[in-house]
Enzyme design. Structure first.
Site, PDB file in Angstrom:
ATOM      1  N   TYR A  56       0.638  -1.318   0.045  1.00  0.00           N
ATOM      2  CA  TYR A  56       0.075  -0.141   0.022  1.00  0.00           C
ATOM      3  C   TYR A  56       0.847   1.212   0.077  1.00  0.00           C
ATOM      4  O   TYR A  56       1.420   1.617   1.075  1.00  0.00           O
ATOM      5  CB  TYR A  56      -0.960  -0.075   1.315  1.00  0.00           C
ATOM      6  CG  TYR A  56      -1.911  -1.321   1.256  1.00  0.00           C
ATOM      7  CD1 TYR A  56      -2.247  -1.989   0.101  1.00  0.00           C
ATOM      8  CD2 TYR A  56      -2.451  -1.599   2.288  1.00  0.00           C
ATOM      9  CE1 TYR A  56      -2.974  -2.831   0.335  1.00  0.00           C
ATOM     10  CE2 TYR A  56      -3.298  -2.531   2.611  1.00  0.00           C
ATOM     11  CZ  TYR A  56      -3.679  -3.330   1.447  1.00  0.00           C
ATOM     12  OH  TYR A  56      -4.341  -4.283   1.766  1.00  0.00           O
ATOM     13  N   HIS A 124       0.116 -12.016   0.796  1.00  0.00           N
ATOM     14  CA  HIS A 124      -0.916 -11.060   0.258  1.00  0.00           C
ATOM     15  C   HIS A 124      -1.590 -11.793  -0.873  1.00  0.00           C
ATOM     16  O   HIS A 124      -2.730 -11.876  -1.354  1.00  0.00           O
ATOM     17  CB  HIS A 124      -0.396  -9.924  -0.207  1.00  0.00           C
ATOM     18  CG  HIS A 124      -1.202  -8.431  -0.065  1.00  0.00           C
ATOM     19  ND1 HIS A 124      -0.660  -7.366  -0.282  1.00  0.00           N
ATOM     20  CD2 HIS A 124      -2.542  -8.507  -0.313  1.00  0.00           C
ATOM     21  CE1 HIS A 124      -1.886  -6.509  -0.297  1.00  0.00           C
ATOM     22  NE2 HIS A 124      -2.885  -7.326  -0.422  1.00  0.00           N
ATOM     23  N   PRO A 204     -15.698  -5.265   2.131  1.00  0.00           N
ATOM     24  CA  PRO A 204     -17.284  -5.838   2.580  1.00  0.00           C
ATOM     25  C   PRO A 204     -18.323  -4.784   2.016  1.00  0.00           C
ATOM     26  O   PRO A 204     -19.353  -5.173   1.976  1.00  0.00           O
ATOM     27  CB  PRO A 204     -17.211  -5.944   4.109  1.00  0.00           C
ATOM     28  CG  PRO A 204     -16.249  -4.997   4.490  1.00  0.00           C
ATOM     29  CD  PRO A 204     -15.272  -4.974   3.292  1.00  0.00           C
ATOM     30  N   LEU A 205     -17.938  -3.491   1.839  1.00  0.00           N
ATOM     31  CA  LEU A 205     -18.949  -2.638   1.259  1.00  0.00           C
ATOM     32  C   LEU A 205     -18.728  -2.623  -0.403  1.00  0.00           C
ATOM     33  O   LEU A 205     -19.195  -1.530  -0.990  1.00  0.00           O
ATOM     34  CB  LEU A 205     -18.691  -1.612   2.009  1.00  0.00           C
ATOM     35  CG  LEU A 205     -19.111  -1.365   3.373  1.00  0.00           C
ATOM     36  CD1 LEU A 205     -18.711   0.069   4.000  1.00  0.00           C
ATOM     37  CD2 LEU A 205     -20.633  -1.757   3.484  1.00  0.00           C
ATOM     38  N   GLY A 206     -18.148  -3.316  -1.190  1.00  0.00           N
ATOM     39  CA  GLY A 206     -17.925  -3.574  -2.504  1.00  0.00           C
ATOM     40  C   GLY A 206     -17.210  -2.267  -2.982  1.00  0.00           C
ATOM     41  O   GLY A 206     -17.580  -1.415  -3.786  1.00  0.00           O
ATOM     42  N   ARG A 207     -15.858  -1.864  -2.344  1.00  0.00           N
ATOM     43  CA  ARG A 207     -15.129  -0.868  -2.399  1.00  0.00           C
ATOM     44  C   ARG A 207     -15.858   0.585  -2.374  1.00  0.00           C
ATOM     45  O   ARG A 207     -15.939   1.471  -3.089  1.00  0.00           O
ATOM     46  CB  ARG A 207     -14.567  -0.849  -3.706  1.00  0.00           C
ATOM     47  CG  ARG A 207     -13.699  -2.085  -3.780  1.00  0.00           C
ATOM     48  CD  ARG A 207     -12.887  -2.198  -5.088  1.00  0.00           C
ATOM     49  NE  ARG A 207     -12.107  -3.361  -5.223  1.00  0.00           N
ATOM     50  CZ  ARG A 207     -10.984  -3.933  -4.462  1.00  0.00           C
ATOM     51  NH1 ARG A 207     -10.452  -2.955  -3.480  1.00  0.00           N
ATOM     52  NH2 ARG A 207     -10.386  -5.021  -4.475  1.00  0.00           N
TER      53      ARG A 207
END
Length: 327
Positions: A56, A124, A204-207
């Site tokens: 990242y 990863h 979990p929020l679809g990006r």
């Protein structure tokens, strides 16, 4: 505030973690001051699991997280990852899993984080050119040396997970899982549960799409979503229909679409610890509230009817990036 806890293998964590990637990487520019405040607010809210990776922003995110937890290390279950050498939406991911790379990456992560150990160390992405026994063996050496407490994998296939677990206990599998990404349910989920491996759903929020707040206008420089099939062209419009249906259900419950989508992931089992990512305190508070939002069987059926997996338009990655998954 204290969140309920769950277990990833033998590792106890808060029932919801915080994904820190977007503070430095993947979604455009960041604000280190607000990001740091968000991490502090998460700890204050009872979130213990913080997730980062060396990939990242080439380690910048680890440095940010490390500085943010100074003086509060004992409150944090710190997770980071190694293995992705470079990312290119067109060319895919370059990965390494050889012993020398594992050890060098761990040492570099410890320096950037400013700690003497990490609590959860993930591969990863699986390197298909290196036997998984060799990679996990190198990671196990880090456990023996006290530099790592628990081992994890990310986006691995069921057969590889079995081989890895035969070398050393695997505490967690981190893979994408949400209302619109459910491939983990086919084989991997059952394998993990058979082996006692916890599940850490990322995105979990679809990006962000499932919150209803994503618009095409948001795709600025450095926002990876501009290249993802689900976020472009007709796919965007078709997927927006799903979100509108979720929003209608959410209004009836007095919550947001994002909270409903996140509560659905939380409801998948006591071995499931989602790590919604945010770099803003306002969204953090919304996400944390979803950790204790209880859904009845009827609620779950309604959510799944509003967001059927086969209605999602487009793949989650470009073909090149998708090729790194499931090895």
């Amino acid at each position: 505030m204290t969140l309920p806890t769950r277990h990833l293998g033998a590792l106890e964590v808060s029932a919801q973690g915080l994904g820190c990637m977007g503070m430095s990487h993947g979604y455009g520019g960041g604000d280190d001051v607000e990001s740091t405040a968000t991490i502090h607010a998460a700890l204050d809210a009872g979130v213990t699991l913080l997730d980062t990776a060396d990939a990242y922003a080439n380690g910048v995110n680890e440095e940010l997280v490390g500085k943010a937890v100074e003086g509060r290390r004992d409150q944090v279950v710190l997770a980071t990852k190694f293995g992705i050498v470079s990312t290119d939406a067109a060319k895919g991911l370059a990965v390494r899993g050889d012993r020398d790379h594992v050890r060098a990456c761990c040492e570099a992560s410890l320096r950037r984080l400013g700690v003497d150990h990490v609590d959860l160390y993930y591969q990863h992405r699986v390197d298909p050119s290196v036997p998984i026994e060799d990679t996990i063996g190198a990671m196990a050496e880090l456990v023996a040396e006290g530099k790592v407490r628990h081992l994890g994998m990310s986006e691995a296939g069921a057969a590889t997970i079995r081989r890895a677990a035969a070398v050393h206990p695997i505490a967690a599998l981190q893979s994408e899982w949400s209302l619109w990404t459910r491939g983990i349910e086919d084989e991997v989920l059952g394998t993990c549960r058979e082996l006692g491996i916890g599940i850490v759903p990322f995105s979990p929020l679809g990006r962000g799409f499932l919150t209803g707040r994503v618009t095409r206008a948001e795709y600025g420089a450095g926002d990876m979503r501009a290249a993802l099939p689900r976020f472009t062209g007709e796919n965007f419009d078709r997927n927006l229909v799903i979100v509108r249906a979720l929003e209608e259900l959410a209004r009836a419950r007095g919550v947001t679409a994002g909270q409903l989508a996140l509560a659905w992931v939380q409801s998948r089992g006591e071995d499931v610890v989602p790590i919604p990512g945010t770099k803003r305190r306002t969204y953090l508070a919304e996400n944390v509230a979803a950790a204790t939002l209880e859904l009845s069987a009827d609620d779950i059926a309604a959510v799944e009817a509003a967001a059927p997996a086969d209605a999602v338009a487009g793949e989650r990655y470009t073909a090149a990036m998708q090729s790194a998954i499931g090895h």
